[in-house]
Design a protein around this motif. Structure first.
Motif, PDB file in Angstrom:
ATOM      1  N   ILE A 168       1.105  -1.444   0.200  1.00  0.00           N
ATOM      2  CA  ILE A 168       0.407  -0.016   0.104  1.00  0.00           C
ATOM      3  C   ILE A 168       0.712   1.089  -0.128  1.00  0.00           C
ATOM      4  O   ILE A 168       1.876   1.072   0.661  1.00  0.00           O
ATOM      5  N   ALA A 169       0.591   1.878  -0.796  1.00  0.00           N
ATOM      6  CA  ALA A 169       1.419   3.566  -0.975  1.00  0.00           C
ATOM      7  C   ALA A 169       0.265   4.711  -0.498  1.00  0.00           C
ATOM      8  O   ALA A 169      -0.539   4.825  -0.619  1.00  0.00           O
ATOM      9  N   TYR A 170       0.601   5.776   0.279  1.00  0.00           N
ATOM     10  CA  TYR A 170       0.262   6.842   0.423  1.00  0.00           C
ATOM     11  C   TYR A 170       0.977   7.873   0.219  1.00  0.00           C
ATOM     12  O   TYR A 170       2.076   8.031  -0.227  1.00  0.00           O
ATOM     13  N   GLU A 171       0.455   8.643  -0.725  1.00  0.00           N
ATOM     14  CA  GLU A 171       0.475   9.625  -1.526  1.00  0.00           C
ATOM     15  C   GLU A 171      -0.421  10.836  -1.546  1.00  0.00           C
ATOM     16  O   GLU A 171      -1.353  10.730  -1.170  1.00  0.00           O
ATOM     17  N   SER A 172       0.600  11.717  -0.533  1.00  0.00           N
ATOM     18  CA  SER A 172       0.015  13.141  -0.006  1.00  0.00           C
ATOM     19  C   SER A 172       0.647  14.379  -1.222  1.00  0.00           C
ATOM     20  O   SER A 172       1.928  14.336  -1.794  1.00  0.00           O
ATOM     21  N   ALA A 173      -0.140  15.177  -1.214  1.00  0.00           N
ATOM     22  CA  ALA A 173       0.289  16.457  -2.318  1.00  0.00           C
ATOM     23  C   ALA A 173      -0.413  17.854  -1.460  1.00  0.00           C
ATOM     24  O   ALA A 173      -1.614  17.927  -0.947  1.00  0.00           O
ATOM     25  N   GLY A 174       0.466  19.106  -2.249  1.00  0.00           N
ATOM     26  CA  GLY A 174      -0.699  20.142  -2.012  1.00  0.00           C
ATOM     27  C   GLY A 174      -0.364  20.958   0.011  1.00  0.00           C
ATOM     28  O   GLY A 174       1.119  20.002   0.856  1.00  0.00           O
ATOM     29  N   LYS A 175      -0.857  21.560   0.358  1.00  0.00           N
ATOM     30  CA  LYS A 175      -0.715  22.075   2.310  1.00  0.00           C
ATOM     31  C   LYS A 175      -1.899  22.585   2.715  1.00  0.00           C
ATOM     32  O   LYS A 175      -3.065  22.445   1.999  1.00  0.00           O
ATOM     33  N   PHE A 176      -1.516  22.014   3.368  1.00  0.00           N
ATOM     34  CA  PHE A 176      -2.781  22.333   4.621  1.00  0.00           C
ATOM     35  C   PHE A 176      -3.469  23.569   4.232  1.00  0.00           C
ATOM     36  O   PHE A 176      -3.017  24.712   4.205  1.00  0.00           O
ATOM     37  N   PRO A 177      -5.284  24.075   4.003  1.00  0.00           N
ATOM     38  CA  PRO A 177      -5.423  23.496   3.617  1.00  0.00           C
ATOM     39  C   PRO A 177      -6.378  22.428   2.975  1.00  0.00           C
ATOM     40  O   PRO A 177      -7.259  21.727   2.693  1.00  0.00           O
ATOM     41  N   THR A 178      -5.553  22.804   2.125  1.00  0.00           N
ATOM     42  CA  THR A 178      -6.187  22.732   0.253  1.00  0.00           C
ATOM     43  C   THR A 178      -5.151  21.436   0.392  1.00  0.00           C
ATOM     44  O   THR A 178      -3.745  21.071  -0.304  1.00  0.00           O
ATOM     45  N   ILE A 179      -5.083  19.814   0.970  1.00  0.00           N
ATOM     46  CA  ILE A 179      -4.178  18.951   0.558  1.00  0.00           C
ATOM     47  C   ILE A 179      -5.135  17.482  -0.049  1.00  0.00           C
ATOM     48  O   ILE A 179      -6.609  17.520   0.098  1.00  0.00           O
ATOM     49  N   HIS A 180      -4.616  16.675  -0.122  1.00  0.00           N
ATOM     50  CA  HIS A 180      -5.141  15.407  -0.811  1.00  0.00           C
ATOM     51  C   HIS A 180      -4.170  14.955  -0.511  1.00  0.00           C
ATOM     52  O   HIS A 180      -3.329  14.465  -0.706  1.00  0.00           O
ATOM     53  N   MET A 181      -4.665  13.314  -0.597  1.00  0.00           N
ATOM     54  CA  MET A 181      -4.105  12.186  -0.390  1.00  0.00           C
ATOM     55  C   MET A 181      -5.142  11.098  -1.180  1.00  0.00           C
ATOM     56  O   MET A 181      -6.210  11.096  -1.486  1.00  0.00           O
ATOM     57  N   GLU A 182      -3.880  10.127  -1.679  1.00  0.00           N
ATOM     58  CA  GLU A 182      -5.036   8.971  -2.108  1.00  0.00           C
ATOM     59  C   GLU A 182      -3.580   7.686  -1.529  1.00  0.00           C
ATOM     60  O   GLU A 182      -2.577   8.009  -1.297  1.00  0.00           O
ATOM     61  N   ILE A 183      -4.639   7.199  -1.355  1.00  0.00           N
ATOM     62  CA  ILE A 183      -4.729   5.327  -0.938  1.00  0.00           C
ATOM     63  C   ILE A 183      -4.083   5.167  -1.913  1.00  0.00           C
ATOM     64  O   ILE A 183      -5.173   4.502  -2.845  1.00  0.00           O
ATOM     65  N   ARG A 184      -3.207   3.745  -2.383  1.00  0.00           N
ATOM     66  CA  ARG A 184      -2.760   3.096  -3.621  1.00  0.00           C
ATOM     67  C   ARG A 184      -2.273   1.621  -3.062  1.00  0.00           C
ATOM     68  O   ARG A 184      -2.102   1.351  -2.729  1.00  0.00           O
ATOM     69  N   SER A 185      -3.352   0.349  -4.203  1.00  0.00           N
ATOM     70  CA  SER A 185      -2.692  -0.570  -3.513  1.00  0.00           C
ATOM     71  C   SER A 185      -1.814  -0.507  -4.815  1.00  0.00           C
ATOM     72  O   SER A 185      -2.456  -1.108  -5.821  1.00  0.00           O
ATOM     73  N   GLU A 186      -0.644  -1.239  -4.664  1.00  0.00           N
ATOM     74  CA  GLU A 186       0.299  -1.497  -5.656  1.00  0.00           C
ATOM     75  C   GLU A 186       0.940  -2.953  -6.330  1.00  0.00           C
ATOM     76  O   GLU A 186       1.394  -3.147  -5.470  1.00  0.00           O
ATOM     77  N   ARG A 187       1.264  -3.305  -6.966  1.00  0.00           N
ATOM     78  CA  ARG A 187       2.033  -4.346  -7.600  1.00  0.00           C
ATOM     79  C   ARG A 187       2.988  -4.407  -9.293  1.00  0.00           C
ATOM     80  O   ARG A 187       2.792  -2.569  -9.584  1.00  0.00           O
ATOM     81  N   CYS A 188       3.353  -4.919  -9.364  1.00  0.00           N
ATOM     82  CA  CYS A 188       4.052  -4.752 -11.177  1.00  0.00           C
ATOM     83  C   CYS A 188       2.589  -4.729 -12.229  1.00  0.00           C
ATOM     84  O   CYS A 188       1.629  -5.259 -11.431  1.00  0.00           O
ATOM     85  N   ASN A 189       3.251  -3.759 -12.620  1.00  0.00           N
ATOM     86  CA  ASN A 189       1.812  -3.312 -13.666  1.00  0.00           C
ATOM     87  C   ASN A 189       1.152  -4.048 -14.822  1.00  0.00           C
ATOM     88  O   ASN A 189       1.057  -3.305 -15.906  1.00  0.00           O
ATOM     89  N   HIS A 190       2.726  -5.020 -15.158  1.00  0.00           N
ATOM     90  CA  HIS A 190       2.625  -5.889 -15.931  1.00  0.00           C
ATOM     91  C   HIS A 190       2.487  -5.539 -17.445  1.00  0.00           C
ATOM     92  O   HIS A 190       1.484  -5.152 -18.439  1.00  0.00           O
TER      93      HIS A 190
END
Ligand code: SF4
Ligand code: SF4
Lengths: 179, 320
Positions: free
Chosen positions: A38-60
């Motif tokens: 699982i990868a967590y990726e966040s962008a932006g500055k508080f309070p305008t913030i975006h976070m994505e949680i992703r299940s990652e693996r080989c992309n075939h």
């Protein structure tokens, strides 16, 4: 021949890691190593913030550098559905494929060969979904044939915006994250 | 409960960056490049018909090359994780894999090195074995064949030298390596290391000066190629700029500028230019610096390349 891929809904994924555990159990992945994570990726500055949680693996990948660089042909694209696999007893453990994967999806199995996600080819061959797809409690995965206009994955990718990872690397990843 | 359930990363090897190759691969690439340079120098001597002179460097270089190449192969073998399957390299040919090309090039390199060695074997070996003496006499009586072998040695030397760089540049994941110019760079570096080695061991004064001159040309070319490589990276995508940053204030700044550029190229270039102009005497100092710099180049590029990543330099993205 099919061309399997995965769409993962990042709005549904809560990072519970059931997919990680299911993969380890299904595939007997040794302790300390993971085929998916699982990868967590966040962008932006508080309070305008975006976070994505992703299940990652080989992309075939459609254009897999790990297959191109493999000196023995151990890393190959299979006939079942363009799944990238490793033939264990043809692998010399040179690690070129590890160095060539932009997603760091590979690792050396304690037995010496290069290992990674197989899209559970042994299950897919029997018409089942990969273990991670089946176990997800929020049903955030859609797995299927990207070349079939009627498949669930093609339809979901047509109806939702999404992105793939590190597309600049030119590998043509086949895992899509729905925004 | 095992800590497994808390793992959010894939494996210990890739956090925070891929570190799959340690000392073995840089050593293999250095020795491969050195042998490539030796084959080019030997090939040139054979094509020019210099093997008639007993003091010709072509009597020693192929033998040294055989030892160096075998040591390089040993380093590569030590790096393999699935060692006993190494024969699998020779049950297939994968045209898209430089490593496969390299494996097959090496099959050609060994016989050419052995044959070149037999053209003018060291006197001691000739005295020890009548077969060697007879083979040598047979070859020397066929100048056309020797010239063809010289040409093969030259061609294979260039191929081997370029291969040592292309091996890295074919691995698409690492922006620092994603340039075909690594092939000429490693070739120039291998040739300069071989010229430096030959400069130290040549018994013939004329050859020593010739090697110092060749080394100066190769070092100048290497400097120019390095500049082009940096230019290419700095004018590339954000991850490529981030990769170049590893040498400009980043983790590999000191090793790159001190050991590769200053001590490995610029200083020996100055010293050898003065020696060639008869302002100072030839000493082993500059050649030793060149060889150390050539080894340092492999270490720096292999390690820094593994640290570079396509996710780097992409603004607004933080990977936990
Ligand atoms: S994600 Fe990596 S291991 Fe998987 S196919 Fe692409 S390059 Fe190969
Ligand atoms: S480690 Fe194995 S699968 Fe990977 S490139 Fe080397 S031989 Fe191929």
């Amino acid at each position: 021949m099919a061309r399997y891929g995965m769409a993962i809904d990042t709005r549904k994924c809560v990072g519970c890691m059931d997919c990680v555990v299911a993969c380890k159990t299904e595939n007997g992945v040794p302790e300390g190593l993971n085929r998916d994570w699982i990868a967590y990726e966040s962008a932006g500055k508080f309070p305008t913030i975006h976070m994505e949680i992703r299940s990652e693996r080989c992309n075939h990948c459609d254009n897999p550098p790990c297959v191109a660089c493999c000196p023995t042909g151990a890393s190959h694209v299979d006939d079942l559905g363009h799944i990238v696999l490793v033939t264990h007893n043809a692998c010399i453990g040179c690690k070129a494929c590890l160095a060539s994967c932009p997603y760091d999806a590979r690792f050396v199995h304690p037995d010496g060969y290069a290992d990674k996600c197989t899209f559970c080819a042994h299950r897919v061959g029997e018409g089942l979904d990969p273990a991670c797809v089946m176990v997800c409690p929020t049903r955030c995965f859609t797995f299927g044939d990207l070349d079939d206009p009627q498949s669930a994955i093609t339809r979901v990718l047509e109806s939702r915006r999404g992105h793939a990872l590190l597309t600049d690397a030119g590998t043509g990843p086949r895992i899509f994250y729905l925004d | 409960m095992t800590p497994e359930l808390f793992i959010t990363r894939h494996n210990e090897l890739v956090d925070p960056f891929v570190q799959v190759w340690s000392w073995q691969i840089p050593v293999y690439l250095f020795l491969g490049g050195l042998v490539a340079g030796m084959m080019i120098i030997t090939g040139f001597s054979l094509v020019k018909g210099r093997y008639g002179e007993r003091s010709c460097i072509c009597s020693a270089l192929p033998g040294v090359g055989l030892v160096m190449l075998s040591l390089g192969m040993l380093a590569l073998f030590l790096d393999l994780e699935h060692k006993w399957y190494v024969w699998r390299l020779y049950t297939t040919f994968q045209p898209s894999s430089p490593m496969s090309w390299g494996a097959w090039i090496l099959v050609l390199v060994y016989p050419v090195l052995i044959a070149s060695w037999l053209v003018r074997p060291p006197a001691l070996l000739e005295d020890l074995s009548q077969t060697v003496e007879r083979a040598s006499a047979w070859l020397q009586a066929r100048p056309q064949a020797v010239r063809a072998m010289g040409a093969a040695s030259l061609g294979l030397g260039v191929a081997l030298g370029i291969y040592t760089g292309i091996l890295l540049s074919s691995l698409g994941a690492r922006p620092l390596w994603s340039s075909g110019i690594l092939g000429p760079l490693f070739l120039a570096s291998g040739l300069s290391a071989a010229a430096a080695f030959t400069h130290m061991v040549a018994r013939n004064e004329h050859e020593r000066i010739e090697m110092a001159r060749l080394d100066n040309v190769a070092l100048t070319a290497e400097l120019g190629i390095l500049a082009l490589l940096m230019l290419g990276l700095f004018s590339g995508s954000a991850p490529q700029m981030a990769a170049a940053g590893l040498f400009m204030g980043g983790a590999y700044t000191a090793p790159f500028w001190v050991f590769v550029v200053a001590l490995g190229i610029v200083m020996p270039l100055i010293i050898q230019n003065l020696a060639v102009a008869h302002r100072i005497a030839h000493t082993p100092l500059a050649p030793l610096m060149v060889m150390t710099g050539s080894l340092a180049l492999r270490f720096v590029f292999v390690q820094a390349g593994q640290m570079s990543h396509w996710a780097h330099g992409v603004l607004g993205v933080i990977r936990h």
